[in-house]
Design an enzyme around this catalytic site. Structure first.
Site, PDB file in Angstrom:
ATOM      1  N   ASN A  10      56.819   2.389  35.767  1.00 22.46           N
ATOM      2  CA  ASN A  10      56.030   3.617  35.809  1.00 22.46           C
ATOM      3  C   ASN A  10      54.913   3.404  36.833  1.00 22.46           C
ATOM      4  O   ASN A  10      53.935   2.727  36.551  1.00 22.46           O
ATOM      5  CB  ASN A  10      55.456   3.886  34.411  1.00 22.46           C
ATOM      6  CG  ASN A  10      54.497   5.065  34.388  1.00 22.46           C
ATOM      7  OD1 ASN A  10      54.424   5.835  35.349  1.00 22.46           O
ATOM      8  ND2 ASN A  10      53.764   5.202  33.290  1.00 22.46           N
ATOM      9  N   LYS A  12      52.850   5.479  38.017  1.00 16.62           N
ATOM     10  CA  LYS A  12      51.668   6.341  37.795  1.00 16.62           C
ATOM     11  C   LYS A  12      51.229   6.978  39.117  1.00 16.62           C
ATOM     12  O   LYS A  12      52.068   7.239  39.968  1.00 16.62           O
ATOM     13  CB  LYS A  12      50.545   5.535  37.114  1.00 16.62           C
ATOM     14  CG  LYS A  12      51.048   4.838  35.851  1.00 16.62           C
ATOM     15  CD  LYS A  12      49.948   4.340  34.953  1.00 16.62           C
ATOM     16  CE  LYS A  12      50.571   3.679  33.727  1.00 16.62           C
ATOM     17  NZ  LYS A  12      49.583   3.262  32.754  1.00 16.62           N
ATOM     18  N   HIS A 100      53.707  10.677  27.851  1.00 16.04           N
ATOM     19  CA  HIS A 100      52.958   9.438  28.060  1.00 16.04           C
ATOM     20  C   HIS A 100      51.553   9.604  27.474  1.00 16.04           C
ATOM     21  O   HIS A 100      50.985  10.697  27.518  1.00 16.04           O
ATOM     22  CB  HIS A 100      52.881   9.126  29.560  1.00 16.04           C
ATOM     23  CG  HIS A 100      52.314   7.770  29.834  1.00 16.04           C
ATOM     24  ND1 HIS A 100      50.955   7.523  29.784  1.00 16.04           N
ATOM     25  CD2 HIS A 100      52.904   6.595  30.103  1.00 16.04           C
ATOM     26  CE1 HIS A 100      50.745   6.238  30.028  1.00 16.04           C
ATOM     27  NE2 HIS A 100      51.917   5.650  30.231  1.00 16.04           N
ATOM     28  N   GLU A 102      48.742   8.879  28.514  1.00 18.40           N
ATOM     29  CA  GLU A 102      47.738   9.412  29.450  1.00 18.40           C
ATOM     30  C   GLU A 102      47.820  10.933  29.511  1.00 18.40           C
ATOM     31  O   GLU A 102      46.817  11.617  29.635  1.00 18.40           O
ATOM     32  CB  GLU A 102      47.915   8.763  30.833  1.00 18.40           C
ATOM     33  CG  GLU A 102      47.384   7.330  30.827  1.00 18.40           C
ATOM     34  CD  GLU A 102      48.077   6.364  31.767  1.00 18.40           C
ATOM     35  OE1 GLU A 102      48.802   6.804  32.682  1.00 18.40           O
ATOM     36  OE2 GLU A 102      47.901   5.144  31.575  1.00 18.40           O
ATOM     37  N   GLU A 172      54.257   2.519  23.045  1.00 14.18           N
ATOM     38  CA  GLU A 172      53.165   2.007  23.870  1.00 14.18           C
ATOM     39  C   GLU A 172      51.839   2.183  23.123  1.00 14.18           C
ATOM     40  O   GLU A 172      51.258   3.272  23.135  1.00 14.18           O
ATOM     41  CB  GLU A 172      53.074   2.792  25.179  1.00 14.18           C
ATOM     42  CG  GLU A 172      54.318   2.706  26.036  1.00 14.18           C
ATOM     43  CD  GLU A 172      53.993   3.050  27.487  1.00 14.18           C
ATOM     44  OE1 GLU A 172      54.157   2.156  28.326  1.00 14.18           O
ATOM     45  OE2 GLU A 172      53.560   4.165  27.773  1.00 14.18           O
ATOM     46  N   GLY A 178      47.279  -0.792  30.302  1.00 11.77           N
ATOM     47  CA  GLY A 178      46.367  -1.031  31.415  1.00 11.77           C
ATOM     48  C   GLY A 178      45.160  -1.881  31.059  1.00 11.77           C
ATOM     49  O   GLY A 178      44.206  -1.959  31.831  1.00 11.77           O
ATOM     50  N   SER A 217      50.715  -3.329  29.085  1.00 11.65           N
ATOM     51  CA  SER A 217      50.386  -4.622  29.705  1.00 11.65           C
ATOM     52  C   SER A 217      51.537  -5.631  29.677  1.00 11.65           C
ATOM     53  O   SER A 217      51.305  -6.830  29.518  1.00 11.65           O
ATOM     54  CB  SER A 217      49.117  -5.222  29.081  1.00 11.65           C
ATOM     55  OG  SER A 217      48.017  -4.358  29.306  1.00 11.65           O
TER      56      SER A 217
END
Ligand code: PGA
Length: 256
Positions: A10, A12, A100, A102, A172, A178, A217
């Site tokens: 991914n 991003k 996701h 985010e 996730e 991250g 991560s």
């Protein structure tokens, strides 16, 4: 039942189309034919790079599956700035990340919207990677399983039995994305096993086929151990997928 692991990069909101082409070429160079025998590899560039990457994959006969990071639930219409699943399908995209964390956090995506996107991705002949995961507050208050179960049920609502076998779920934990902080292998395995039992409860025997990735991560140091767990069928990799050598090593770990 053996499930073919899926390792997804991914990217991003990183890389312009020139940089994206370089990354996919480096990655292809790093991987050997036998790397693809037991694992599927997908790359998820930003929308503006998809056409370039599609051309490179096609011209050089690379074995990557082409992915996107999001799409709209509708096929067309007055949705300024959005991208339709039909447009992605036309570009040979076959995997689309939906929900996701985010997007859930920054764009207010709900389980209902994620479910509508997942259905639309299937309706356009592609496969959704549906993301779920708890926040640190939810984990610390002991609610992680309940929250993730609610996300799984809500985000997979109204999928058919076949679609439920076909869908990819990415677990996730939000606090691991991250941050360099990974879930312990036992915690990741426990949640992926729980997700599989929820899928079983929705439509047996879809749980034997559904693939559940871990994300948050994932890197060269922790990938092998995570992916060796019984209910973890690959990884959704952010930061470490932007570096060809690291991502290639994560892919090749899956072979052993
Ligand atoms: P990360 O991102 O590997 O950089 O934590 C994972 C993701 O957000 O999919």
């Amino acid at each position: 039942m053996s499930r073919i692991p899926l390792i997804s990069g991914n990217w991003k909101m990183n890389l312009n189309h020139f940089e994206a082409i370089q990354l996919v070429q480096k990655l292809s160079y790093e991987l050997r034919n036998h790397d693809y025998d037991r694992v599927e590899v997908s790359v998820h560039p930003p929308f503006t790079n998809i056409r370039s990457i599609q051309t490179v994959i096609d011209a050089d006969r690379m074995k990557f599956r082409l992915g996107a990071q999001n799409c709209h639930a509708e096929t067309s219409g007055a949705f300024t700035g959005d991208i339709s699943p039909a447009m992605l399908q036309k570009l040979d995209v076959d995997l689309v990340i939906v929900g996701h964390s985010e997007r859930r956090a920054l764009s207010g995506e709900t389980n209902e919207l994620v479910a509508a996107k997942a259905r639309s991705v299937f309706a356009h002949g592609m496969t959704p990677i549906v993301c779920v995961g708890e926040t640190i507050e939810q984990r610390e208050s002991g609610e992680a399983e309940v929250i993730v179960e609610g996300q799984v049920r809500g985000s997979l609502a109204a999928l058919s039995k076949d679609q439920l076998s076909e869908v990819v779920i990415a677990y996730e934990p939000v606090w691991a994305i991250g941050t360099g902080q990974t879930a312990s292998t036992d915690d990741a395995q426990a949640m992926c096993s729980h997700i599989r039992s929820v899928v079983a409860d929705i439509h047996r025997p879809a749980e034997t086929k559904v693939r559940i990735q871990y994300g948050g991560s994932v890197n060269v140091a922790n990938a092998r151990e995570l992916m060796a767990m019984e209910d973890i069928d690959g990884a959704l990799v952010g930061g470490a997928s932007l570096e060809a050598a690291s991502f290639a090593r994560i892919v090749s770990f899956q072979e052993v």
